[in-house]
Design a protein around this motif. Structure first.
Motif, mmCIF file in Angstrom:
data_model
loop_
_atom_site.group_PDB
_atom_site.id
_atom_site.type_symbol
_atom_site.label_atom_id
_atom_site.label_comp_id
_atom_site.label_asym_id
_atom_site.label_seq_id
_atom_site.Cartn_x
_atom_site.Cartn_y
_atom_site.Cartn_z
ATOM 1 N N PRO A 103 0.835 -1.200 0.000
ATOM 2 C CA PRO A 103 0.000 0.000 0.000
ATOM 3 C C PRO A 103 0.873 1.256 0.000
ATOM 4 O O PRO A 103 2.100 1.181 0.173
ATOM 5 C CB PRO A 103 -0.791 -0.127 1.308
ATOM 6 C CG PRO A 103 -0.750 -1.581 1.655
ATOM 7 C CD PRO A 103 0.593 -2.062 1.167
ATOM 8 N N PRO A 104 0.253 2.448 -0.189
ATOM 9 C CA PRO A 104 1.036 3.696 -0.127
ATOM 10 C C PRO A 104 1.866 3.761 1.156
ATOM 11 O O PRO A 104 1.388 3.417 2.242
ATOM 12 C CB PRO A 104 -0.042 4.777 -0.171
ATOM 13 C CG PRO A 104 -1.175 4.145 -0.918
ATOM 14 C CD PRO A 104 -1.158 2.702 -0.517
ATOM 15 N N TRP A 105 3.098 4.207 1.032
ATOM 16 C CA TRP A 105 4.088 4.122 2.110
ATOM 17 C C TRP A 105 3.604 4.762 3.409
ATOM 18 O O TRP A 105 3.733 4.171 4.485
ATOM 19 C CB TRP A 105 5.387 4.774 1.636
ATOM 20 C CG TRP A 105 6.587 4.430 2.461
ATOM 21 C CD1 TRP A 105 7.178 5.204 3.414
ATOM 22 C CD2 TRP A 105 7.356 3.217 2.403
ATOM 23 N NE1 TRP A 105 8.268 4.566 3.949
ATOM 24 C CE2 TRP A 105 8.403 3.331 3.341
ATOM 25 C CE3 TRP A 105 7.266 2.057 1.649
ATOM 26 C CZ2 TRP A 105 9.342 2.335 3.553
ATOM 27 C CZ3 TRP A 105 8.205 1.057 1.854
ATOM 28 C CH2 TRP A 105 9.226 1.198 2.797
ATOM 29 N N GLN A 106 3.070 5.972 3.325
ATOM 30 C CA GLN A 106 2.694 6.707 4.538
ATOM 31 C C GLN A 106 1.508 6.083 5.252
ATOM 32 O O GLN A 106 1.434 6.081 6.483
ATOM 33 C CB GLN A 106 2.389 8.175 4.187
ATOM 34 C CG GLN A 106 3.585 8.945 3.646
ATOM 35 C CD GLN A 106 4.745 8.979 4.625
ATOM 36 O OE1 GLN A 106 4.547 9.071 5.837
ATOM 37 N NE2 GLN A 106 5.971 8.896 4.101
ATOM 38 N N GLY A 151 4.167 8.304 -7.795
ATOM 39 C CA GLY A 151 4.362 9.745 -7.938
ATOM 40 C C GLY A 151 5.816 10.154 -7.963
ATOM 41 O O GLY A 151 6.127 11.338 -8.112
ATOM 42 N N GLN A 152 6.732 9.217 -7.794
ATOM 43 C CA GLN A 152 8.164 9.507 -7.834
ATOM 44 C C GLN A 152 8.824 8.660 -8.921
ATOM 45 O O GLN A 152 8.317 7.585 -9.271
ATOM 46 C CB GLN A 152 8.812 9.209 -6.470
ATOM 47 C CG GLN A 152 8.271 10.040 -5.324
ATOM 48 C CD GLN A 152 8.948 9.707 -4.002
ATOM 49 O OE1 GLN A 152 9.895 8.933 -3.952
ATOM 50 N NE2 GLN A 152 8.455 10.302 -2.912
ATOM 51 N N PRO A 153 9.932 9.097 -9.472
ATOM 52 C CA PRO A 153 10.620 8.307 -10.502
ATOM 53 C C PRO A 153 11.301 7.088 -9.892
ATOM 54 O O PRO A 153 11.651 7.073 -8.710
ATOM 55 C CB PRO A 153 11.650 9.290 -11.065
ATOM 56 C CG PRO A 153 11.895 10.257 -9.951
ATOM 57 C CD PRO A 153 10.587 10.405 -9.226
ATOM 58 N N LEU A 154 11.463 6.063 -10.710
ATOM 59 C CA LEU A 154 12.157 4.854 -10.276
ATOM 60 C C LEU A 154 13.658 5.113 -10.233
ATOM 61 O O LEU A 154 14.255 5.523 -11.224
ATOM 62 C CB LEU A 154 11.863 3.703 -11.242
ATOM 63 C CG LEU A 154 12.688 2.421 -11.036
ATOM 64 C CD1 LEU A 154 12.491 1.856 -9.633
ATOM 65 C CD2 LEU A 154 12.341 1.385 -12.094
ATOM 66 N N GLN A 155 14.242 4.903 -9.072
ATOM 67 C CA GLN A 155 15.687 5.013 -8.915
ATOM 68 C C GLN A 155 16.175 3.744 -8.216
ATOM 69 O O GLN A 155 15.875 3.528 -7.042
ATOM 70 C CB GLN A 155 16.069 6.251 -8.090
ATOM 71 C CG GLN A 155 15.793 7.565 -8.805
ATOM 72 C CD GLN A 155 16.285 8.765 -8.002
ATOM 73 O OE1 GLN A 155 16.363 8.716 -6.776
ATOM 74 N NE2 GLN A 155 16.621 9.839 -8.701
ATOM 75 N N LEU A 156 16.905 2.938 -8.956
ATOM 76 C CA LEU A 156 17.393 1.685 -8.388
ATOM 77 C C LEU A 156 18.586 1.935 -7.479
ATOM 78 O O LEU A 156 19.444 2.763 -7.781
ATOM 79 C CB LEU A 156 17.799 0.725 -9.501
ATOM 80 C CG LEU A 156 16.674 0.237 -10.419
ATOM 81 C CD1 LEU A 156 17.234 -0.706 -11.473
ATOM 82 C CD2 LEU A 156 15.566 -0.457 -9.620
ATOM 83 N N ALA A 157 18.602 1.230 -6.371
ATOM 84 C CA ALA A 157 19.744 1.321 -5.463
ATOM 85 C C ALA A 157 20.987 0.818 -6.184
ATOM 86 O O ALA A 157 20.927 -0.145 -6.953
ATOM 87 C CB ALA A 157 19.485 0.488 -4.208
ATOM 88 N N PRO A 158 22.123 1.464 -5.976
ATOM 89 C CA PRO A 158 23.354 1.041 -6.664
ATOM 90 C C PRO A 158 23.700 -0.412 -6.349
ATOM 91 O O PRO A 158 23.430 -0.914 -5.253
ATOM 92 C CB PRO A 158 24.414 2.000 -6.108
ATOM 93 C CG PRO A 158 23.651 3.165 -5.564
ATOM 94 C CD PRO A 158 22.342 2.620 -5.089
ATOM 95 N N LEU A 159 24.309 -1.057 -7.309
ATOM 96 C CA LEU A 159 24.772 -2.429 -7.137
ATOM 97 C C LEU A 159 26.277 -2.402 -6.884
ATOM 98 O O LEU A 159 27.057 -2.073 -7.775
ATOM 99 C CB LEU A 159 24.469 -3.256 -8.385
ATOM 100 C CG LEU A 159 24.835 -4.745 -8.323
ATOM 101 C CD1 LEU A 159 24.029 -5.456 -7.243
ATOM 102 C CD2 LEU A 159 24.601 -5.402 -9.679
#
Length: 671
Positions: A103-106, A151-159
């Motif tokens: 569900p939505p994070w908040q 509502g936010q862009p996808l940013q993958l955590a660095p590998l």
């Protein structure tokens, strides 16, 4: 973006978690788009799987253990089954993505969780803010978990950079070879192999079969649980179901194999396992060291301590993914699977304090120590217990704390009772069984104390003390603190599998036996017993009534319960009293089981002049249910039960029709 990273993950032997947090439709759309960019198996667990996907409900995930899949989706939008989540992660092979839809994070911590119906004893789904906040903290703290919020862009955590991973080539690893050499050279003994999931325990068992000149048999909680070992054994080891194997071994002159391999041994009832071991010259037990099957360390402490001699083995190096796997790390971290380093115990003073649920869940270090102690003492502890501990209503706790702040003892209690009298009556009659109040309802439904659920009590769910500090009175002082500080409670209760040492402990704490189950528990092989510690005048009256009821019926219960236990207090009077009339009416005119009314029925047969052939055949002639069905010429067990009830009603009416009518009306009364 994901396909490029997936190629690097494959080379590194790493699996990763991507959380998609938002409205259900948004999460589903994004998951489907990601699935389209990366070929894979993509089983979809929970929620509504898209067309063409392999849809799994939470219960079906367990059937995949021992298999491998590439990529998966876990939909936690309606509820989070953490056991199924851990199991699904366990079947993903190196290079896999696991997509977790939430569900939505908040708003997620305040959302009702449908999975709570399994463990909270609540009639409706409840919000689980403590666990969800704990999970969110773990997810955001892990540098390799990617969180994509609506509502936010996808940013993958660095590998991070890692060396290339060498997948297993079918030969034993160096670690496995050391153990195989040792096992193959053995002539007799019991070996216990524990390791985290994915380390090749089952593979090693199969390799042992391959390389051994001796005959080998395999057993486990199910055939599916031994699939990996059987595959590596290449058909050279016969599978046996545990109960069938024990029946075979008990036959005079029956042959047995040179090796018995027991996969996931902690999931097999301990008494059955202990009997099996005695028949074989060489035994290898494997069990998962920590996780959703229970904990192997607790298995070592509880079960293996009862073995005459055994040798411990372990595997640390993963086989199905690389060391330092990101998905394994976050699952272990979030579900508190990781073993904590032993803490010092010598020469410290110990204090005792009570804890509320918010206090326990709000102190991360305390929560980890508390849960680790419970897990080590109770090897069937599972993630379900963690969720119940953190968010179920009515949980109470106490700790014994050393001067340095470390936990030396843990006590977990559950509030019970407080039911309306009308509902308690329905529980007694066998027509209702609301969630919760295990002991309170059992005393009414099986023990005859119909008013027990109306009283307020706390049941001791778990109690544990550090092994180095046991037999120093810590557990007793934790319980004594509860007794002294209890306000508004009528009694404390406990339910446990009966052993003499355990009963002596509870007796030393002031508890009195209130009920003994008529069948051994499947998990422990012990009879389930319930005991009470009265705290109020009403609690004392309940305790006396339960004690008298048990003592009066014990001569007949002993025919069904194989315990050499002296229960004083039977005055030997066979006359029917008002308690007997109530019990008999509950059996004849309501839905109480025969076992609950056993003593009263035996006394009824002593006084009735009627033939009552079905009741006398079972209770006086001690014919089995199957024999009674045949002798009475009825169509199955349900028809036999109806005849038993009819005969009891006839006997009551013949003895005193007016009294029978009064108790019939009382037993049939509904709220």
């Amino acid at each position: 973006m994901l396909p490029t990273m997936q190629q690097r993950m494959q080379r590194q032997g790493i699996r990763r978690l991507l959380v998609l947090s938002g409205d259900a439709d948004w999460c589903r759309r994004q998951a489907q788009r990601l699935m389209a960019t990366m070929p894979g198996d993509w089983p979809w667990c929970g929620g509504e799987a898209p067309h063409g996907a392999q849809a799994l409900n939470h219960g079906e995930v367990r059937t995949m253990l021992g298999q491998e899949r590439l990529h998966a989706v876990f939909d936690a939008g309606d509820g989070l089954d953490v056991e199924a989540l851990a199991q699904l992660a366990g079947v993903l092979r190196a290079g896999s993505w696991l997509l977790l839809l939430t569900p939505p994070w908040q708003s997620w911590p305040q959302r009702a969780d449908a999975d709570s119906l399994r463990w909270s004893d609540s009639p409706q789904p409840i919000a689980t803010p403590n666990f969800i906040a704990h999970l969110q903290q773990r997810l955001t703290a892990d540098a390799e978990v990617s969180i994509w919020r609506q509502g936010q862009p996808l940013q993958l955590a660095p590998l991070p950079a890692r060396p290339d991973w060498q997948a297993p080539n079918g030969e034993p690893t160096a670690e496995q070879q050391v153990l195989l050499t040792r096992l193959l050279a053995s002539e007799r003994g019991i070996w216990v192999l524990t390791a985290p999931r994915g380390r090749g325990k089952s593979t090693l068992a199969g390799m042992l079969v391959q390389r051994s000149a001796q005959s080998c048999w395999i057993t486990g909680p199910s055939r599916a649980a031994t699939e990996v070992a059987s595959q590596w054994a290449q058909g050279n080891a016969q599978f046996w179901a545990p109960d069938a194997l024990l029946a075979h071994c008990r036959q005079p002159g029956s042959a047995v194999a040179d090796w018995l391999l027991v996969d996931e041994a902690a999931a097999i009832p301990a008494p059955l396992l202990q009997q099996l071991i005695a028949y074989f010259p060489r035994v290898l037990l494997t069990t998962t060291v920590q996780g959703y099957e229970g904990t192997g360390r607790g298995f070592l402490l509880k079960f293996c301590a009862s073995l005459p001699q055994w040798q411990g083995l372990s595997l640390q190096q993963p086989m199905r993914w690389a060391a330092g796997d990101a998905l394994e790390r976050i699952i272990d971290d979030a579900l508190l699977f990781n073993e904590l380093q032993p803490w010092q115990t010598a020469g410290q003073t110990i204090g005792y304090r009570r804890l509320t649920q918010p206090q326990l869940c709000g102190d991360d270090a305390l929560l980890q120590r508390f849960y680790a102690l419970l897990t080590s003492a109770h090897y069937r502890t599972s993630p379900l217990d963690l969720r119940r501990l953190m968010d179920a209503p009515g949980m109470q706790f106490a700790v014994a704390v050393q001067a340095d702040g470390e936990v030396a003892g843990a006590l977990w209690l559950t509030e019970e009772g407080g039911l309306p009298a009308a509902l308690a009556h329905e529980v007694w009659a066998g027509r209702r069984r609301p969630r919760g109040s295990l002991v309170a309802q059992s005393l009414a439904a099986h023990g005859g104390q119909w008013w027990a659920p109306t009283l307020r009590s706390r049941r001791i769910t778990r109690v544990a003390v550090l092994p180095a500090l046991r037999r120093q009175g810590i557990a007793r002082r934790l319980i004594e603190q509860q007794r002294r500080q209890a306000q508004g409670l009528d009694y404390l209760s406990v339910s446990f599998g009966y052993t003499e040492p355990l009963w002596r402990f509870w007796q030393s704490c002031g508890f009195e036996l209130a009920r003994i189950g008529s069948r051994p528990e499947a998990s422990s092989g012990c009879y389930s017993v319930m005991a009470l510690l009265p705290l109020s005048e009403q609690g004392e009256m309940l305790c006396q009534a339960a004690r008298k009821h048990l003592a009066r019926d014990w001569r007949w219960l002993q025919q069904r319960i194989a315990l050499t236990l002296a229960i004083p207090g039977d005055d030997g009077d066979p006359q029917l009293n008002e308690d007997d009339w109530r019990e008999l009416a509950g059996f004849a005119f309501a839905h109480r089981p025969l076992e609950a009314s056993l003593g009263a029925l035996q006394r009824l047969l002593l006084h009735s002049t009627l033939p009552l052939p079905a009741l006398r055949a079972h209770l006086q002639q001690q014919l089995s249910v199957e024999q009674c069905v045949t002798q009475c010429r009825v169509n199955g067990q349900k028809a036999l039960l109806r005849q038993w009830r009819q005969e009891a009603a006839q006997a009551l009416a013949q003895m005193d029709e007016q009294h029978c009518r009064r108790w019939r009306e009382w037993s049939a009364a509904r709220p």
